[in-house]
Scaffold this motif. Structure first.
Motif: not given
Length: 137
Positions: A22-26, A61-65, A95-98, A124-128
């Motif tokens: 949730l913090a990553a999403i925010v 949110a979809v991507g982070v989850v 790939v998401s750039f496509g 980057a935020v999500a991986v952290f």
């Protein structure tokens, strides 16, 4: 410290993991908002849908989850999760750039460039966050 206690120390409860996601999403959504505002100020079309909060917050949110689910699976099944993540995350971002390249007609270089940068920032935020709440080791 023994090997068993190291493994236990790396485990986080589901509330900690959910809080980290949730913090990553925010945080990623806030960064996306800044990028969207900068892009709009730099000349991206005002009606470019991916730069609207409803669009980028939902997709963030979809991507982070989805990333968290993938990260959790990699933690469980991969023999060398660090090595796998090291090449898989950048590959997934590229790939998401496509689909975004198809938006040049609507968003122009500035709009699409901002959206591509959003992908990188979200990753980057999500991986952290994943590394903090779901360590690979």
């Amino acid at each position: 410290m023994s090997v068993a206690s190291d493994a236990v120390a790396a485990r986080r409860g589901p509330l900690v993991v959910a809080g980290g996601v949730l913090a990553a999403i925010v945080v990623a959504s806030l960064a996306d908002a800044v990028l969207a505002l900068v892009a709009l100020a730099a000349g991206a079309p005002d009606d470019f849908q991916p730069l609207k909060p409803g669009s980028y917050i939902f997709l963030t949110a979809v991507g982070v989850v989805a990333g968290a689910v993938g990260w959790a699976i990699i933690r469980k099944v991969a023999k060398a999760p660090e090595a796998l993540v090291r090449w898989l995350v950048p590959t997934a971002v590229v790939v998401s750039f496509g689909p975004d390249f198809l938006l040049f007609g609507d968003g122009g270089v500035v709009g699409v460039g901002a959206v591509l940068l959003m992908h990188v920032v979200v990753a980057a935020v999500a991986v952290f966050a994943y590394r903090k709440v779901m360590p690979l080791s």
